[in-house]
Design a protein around this motif. Structure first.
Motif, PDB file in Angstrom:
ATOM      1  N   HIS A  68      69.185  65.245 -34.791  1.00  0.00           N
ATOM      2  CA  HIS A  68      70.616  65.319 -35.116  1.00  0.00           C
ATOM      3  C   HIS A  68      71.426  64.361 -34.251  1.00  0.00           C
ATOM      4  O   HIS A  68      72.436  64.734 -33.628  1.00  0.00           O
ATOM      5  N   ASP A 101      72.822  63.594 -37.514  1.00  0.00           N
ATOM      6  CA  ASP A 101      73.563  64.752 -38.011  1.00  0.00           C
ATOM      7  C   ASP A 101      74.358  64.388 -39.268  1.00  0.00           C
ATOM      8  O   ASP A 101      74.365  65.143 -40.233  1.00  0.00           O
ATOM      9  N   HIS A 132      69.695  66.959 -43.622  1.00  0.00           N
ATOM     10  CA  HIS A 132      70.716  66.067 -43.074  1.00  0.00           C
ATOM     11  C   HIS A 132      70.395  64.597 -43.352  1.00  0.00           C
ATOM     12  O   HIS A 132      71.314  63.768 -43.345  1.00  0.00           O
ATOM     13  N   THR A 266      73.166  71.400 -34.119  1.00  0.00           N
ATOM     14  CA  THR A 266      74.107  71.104 -35.191  1.00  0.00           C
ATOM     15  C   THR A 266      75.085  72.259 -35.319  1.00  0.00           C
ATOM     16  O   THR A 266      74.783  73.393 -34.925  1.00  0.00           O
ATOM     17  N   ARG A 267      76.250  71.961 -35.825  1.00  0.00           N
ATOM     18  CA  ARG A 267      77.344  72.929 -36.011  1.00  0.00           C
ATOM     19  C   ARG A 267      77.925  73.403 -34.673  1.00  0.00           C
ATOM     20  O   ARG A 267      79.107  73.289 -34.444  1.00  0.00           O
TER      21      ARG A 267
END
Length: 287
Positions: A68, A101, A132, A266-267
């Motif tokens: 990512h 990402d 992704h 991620t996030r």
């Protein structure tokens, strides 16, 4: 009889408790944001099966996954991982998806091959798509990067790893389950039943399909091991197709599945009770 507590003592104790909880919260945030995401675990797994040819005894594969790039994990972190993988001296290297990402927003994608090309694996480097990698119109960006990095892209295809003794095993790969079109029939076309076959699938829950084919081992990522795990409650978030098999090794009928926790985030830029992982697989031929 309990002695009545004074208002002053009550306030003092309450403020002390609040300060302790605040300190724990700040410390926990620092740990989950700054420490655990960089606390790499190298897992060692043995792959043993009657179909593994004797010439493959001792062969070593290293899997890395879910970097990512551009979120919390950066190029300097990728360089450190490349150095670590090379120290492990693998024969084969596997990347199981989610390189960037947001591929269409990552500005330094032209620099990635300069780093990935340093990876050394005499028997080959193989990669597959993650969700992704397709997201943000990134499919071609990702495939171009991996081609320039001299990885063999397995998108519903397979490749032979053949020794000078003519002994061989198969590495197959399916497209991502969320944003791609995985096709097991196409990926496995023409592979004899008696040849040891490894399936690369970004999504671990596709193991329930792999188990119905002549596949002996599946290697996956995607889940991040839940990324943030709450004690006694489990993972904060489990993405689609990583809800059943989240991390570690599973025996599913005649199939073995290993789910790597990945390297990046991620996030949320946190990891808690879910350390980043490199996986080293060593083959053992049964006597």
């Amino acid at each position: 009889m309990n002695k009545p507590i004074s208002r002053r003592t009550f306030l003092k104790k309450s403020l002390g408790t609040l300060a302790t909880l605040t300190g724990l919260g700040i410390g926990g945030n620092y740990y989950a944001h700054n420490l655990e995401p960089k606390w790499l675990e190298t897992k060692h797994k043995i792959i043993s099966h009657p179909l593994i040819p004797k010439g493959f005894h001792g062969m070593k594969m290293v899997q890395f996954s879910d970097t990512h790039l551009g979120f919390q994990f950066q190029l300097k972190d990728l360089q450190a991982i490349v150095n670590k993988i090379n120290e492990l001296d693998p024969d084969v290297i596997l990347f199981t998806g989610d390189l960037m990402d947001q591929p269409n927003k990552y500005k330094a994608h032209q620099k990635i091959p300069l780093v990935l090309n340093e990876l050394k694996a005499p028997l080959g480097k193989f990669s597959i798509y993650g969700n992704h990698d397709h997201g943000g119109y990134g499919s071609e960006i990702y495939s171009d990067i991996m081609e320039k990095s001299h990885f063999t892209m397995l998108k519903n295809t397979s490749a032979k790893i053949t020794l000078l003794t003519a002994e061989e095993i198969i590495i197959a790969g399916v497209d991502d389950a969320m944003l791609g079109k995985p096709d097991f029939e196409k990926a496995l076309f023409g592979i004899p039943k008696e040849v040891f076959t490894i399936m690369l699938s970004h999504a671990p829950d596709l193991a329930d399909i792999s188990r119905t084919y002549d596949i002996q081992y599946q290697i996956s990522g995607h889940s991040h091991g839940g990324q943030v795990q709450i004690p006694f409650a489990g993972a904060l978030v489990t993405p689609p197709y990583a809800e059943k098999y989240r991390e570690g090794t599973y025996e599913i009928d005649s199939l073995t599945l290993h789910v790597n926790r990945g390297l990046g985030t991620t996030r949320l830029p946190y990891r808690f009770l879910s350390r980043p992982e490199l996986t080293v697989y060593e083959f053992q031929a049964e006597k």
